[in-house]
Design an enzyme around this catalytic site. Structure first.
Site, PDB file in Angstrom:
ATOM      1  N   ARG A 104       0.893  -1.179   0.000  1.00  0.00           N
ATOM      2  CA  ARG A 104       0.000   0.000   0.000  1.00  0.00           C
ATOM      3  C   ARG A 104       0.917   1.211   0.000  1.00  0.00           C
ATOM      4  O   ARG A 104       1.751   1.374   0.892  1.00  0.00           O
ATOM      5  CB  ARG A 104      -0.876   0.007   1.248  1.00  0.00           C
ATOM      6  N   ASP A 223     -17.353   7.328   0.321  1.00  0.00           N
ATOM      7  CA  ASP A 223     -16.030   7.152   0.928  1.00  0.00           C
ATOM      8  C   ASP A 223     -15.637   8.501   1.530  1.00  0.00           C
ATOM      9  O   ASP A 223     -16.297   9.525   1.285  1.00  0.00           O
ATOM     10  CB  ASP A 223     -15.027   6.700  -0.165  1.00  0.00           C
ATOM     11  N   CYS A 263     -16.332   1.840   2.157  1.00  0.00           N
ATOM     12  CA  CYS A 263     -15.161   0.958   2.307  1.00  0.00           C
ATOM     13  C   CYS A 263     -14.569   1.019   3.699  1.00  0.00           C
ATOM     14  O   CYS A 263     -13.844   0.116   4.086  1.00  0.00           O
ATOM     15  CB  CYS A 263     -14.107   1.321   1.259  1.00  0.00           C
TER      16      CYS A 263
HETATM   17  N1   CP Z   1     -11.018  -0.195   3.354  1.00  0.00           N
HETATM   18  C1   CP Z   1      -9.718  -0.239   3.659  1.00  0.00           C
HETATM   19  O1   CP Z   1      -8.838  -0.436   2.787  1.00  0.00           O
HETATM   20  O2   CP Z   1      -9.450  -0.086   4.978  1.00  0.00           O
HETATM   21  P1   CP Z   1      -8.017   0.147   5.617  1.00  0.00           P
HETATM   22  O3   CP Z   1      -7.521   1.489   5.109  1.00  0.00           O
HETATM   23  O4   CP Z   1      -8.226   0.155   7.107  1.00  0.00           O
HETATM   24  O5   CP Z   1      -7.110  -0.961   5.179  1.00  0.00           O
HETATM   25  N1  NVA Z   2     -10.042   6.818  -0.310  1.00  0.00           N
HETATM   26  C1  NVA Z   2      -9.571   6.320   0.958  1.00  0.00           C
HETATM   27  C2  NVA Z   2      -9.768   4.847   1.038  1.00  0.00           C
HETATM   28  C3  NVA Z   2      -9.383   4.225   2.349  1.00  0.00           C
HETATM   29  C4  NVA Z   2      -9.568   2.738   2.350  1.00  0.00           C
HETATM   30  C5  NVA Z   2      -8.106   6.665   1.128  1.00  0.00           C
HETATM   31  O1  NVA Z   2      -7.350   6.526   0.159  1.00  0.00           O
HETATM   32  O2  NVA Z   2      -7.734   7.093   2.219  1.00  0.00           O
END
Ligand code: CP
Ligand code: NVA
Length: 307
Positions: A104, A223, A263
């Site tokens: 990530r 979101d 999400c």
């Molecule tokens: N939805 C999601 O990806 O949650 P986290 O940011 O907690 O991993």
């Molecule tokens: N759009 C949000 C999603 C988190 C799972 C972010 O990137 O912070």
């Protein structure tokens, strides 16, 4: 055989996405029935997070254990991604120790560079551009509610961010009727839209009026208004998005049996009210749980024996 990365939904055809979804559903059922197969025994997944996480970390690490494998969380303080060491060398070295990498990070280009440098599968756990694992598990949640993605009317209300982009990408293979309501200046990436409009099976409409987007929708999705990395813009964003809240009033415009999705993490009182997220139409915790079942499906698809 070439390795299988999981970087963006755009890289997958209908058959492959359906196969991963079906596998994920089967793994969920088997786990609940007490079956404890260990198809990834002896395999190790490295997990790298340049942004915080609850669901993604839990689902990959617990998912890997449930499949009989192991995971190793490595902080960027140790790696120094692209600073202490070139991405090319990191990818090559990690490939000598591990069987797969979940990352990530901020720039999507970094995930692509890592995947190019690694001889093992790389899975995208969210970038600034996309969040493909999330949308796959959302599709599983939708199917569990006896809704088929083809012909599904879905309203996305809020920021044209990574989650919105991955929803747009899903229209490449699924005949979704996707309507996004975003304030001017916060629309999704035009690169995503042009590509699916040229080649996609679904329809994508970008609107500014949340009511118009939600009208008759079977799924109402939202979101955060401020994604990770945009914290400095939070006040300006709260002002720009104030009329884009998913609340009881807006939900009245949707199909009476519409489901509400987020999400998570949610900012209660901003993009969604307590009443809606805690209400009977909300499926947000099913979405969260399904992250794990889908992660297992993705892990098996990318790291499993047939690969
Ligand atoms: N939805 C999601 O990806 O949650 P986290 O940011 O907690 O991993
Ligand atoms: N759009 C949000 C999603 C988190 C799972 C972010 O990137 O912070």
């Amino acid at each position: 055989m070439a390795k299988t990365d999981f970087l963006s939904l755009l890289d997958f055809g209908r058959d492959e996405l359906d196969e991963i979804l079906e596998l994920s559903g089967r793994l969920k059922g088997a786990w609940r029935e007490g079956q404890r197969d260990e198809p990834l025994r002896g395999k190790t997944l490295g997990v790298i997070f340049h942004k915080p996480s609850l669901r993604t970390r839990l689902s990959f690490e617990v998912g890997m254990r449930q499949l009989g494998g192991e995971s190793l969380y490595i902080t960027d303080q140790e790696i120094g991604f692209g600073q202490r060491e070139a991405v090319k060398d990191i990818g090559a070295v990690m490939s000598r120790f591990l069987d797969g990498i979940m990352i990530r990070t901020f720039a999507h280009a970094n995930v692509e560079s890592l995947a190019a440098a690694a001889s093992i599968p790389v899975i995208n756990g969210l970038t600034d551009w996309v969040h493909p694992c999330q949308i796959l598990s959302d599709l599983l949640t939708i199917q569990e509610r006896a809704l088929a993605p083809d012909g599904l009317r879905i309203a996305y209300v809020g920021d044209g961010n990574n989650v919105a982009n991955s929803w747009i990408h899903a229209t490449q293979v699924y005949e979704l009727d996707l309507r996004l309501a975003c304030p001017q200046g916060f629309e999704p990436s035009s690169k995503s839209i042009e590509r699916v409009r040229r080649k996609g099976r679904g329809t994508v409409r970008i609107l500014t009026d949340p009511r118009e987007a939600v009208d008759g929708a079977q799924v109402v999705y939202t979101d955060t208004w401020t994604s990770m990395g945009q914290e400095g813009e939070a006040v300006a964003r709260r002002n720009a998005f104030s009329s884009y809240q998913v609340n009881d009033e807006l939900l009245k415009a949707a199909h009476p049996e519409a489901i509400v999705m987020h999400c998570l993490p949610a900012h209660r009182g901003d993009e969604i009210t307590d009443g809606v997220i805690d209400g009977p139409q909300s499926v947000v915790y099913d979405q969260a749980e399904n992250r794990m079942h889908c992660q297992k499906g993705i892990l098996l698809h990318c790291l499993g024996e047939s690969r």
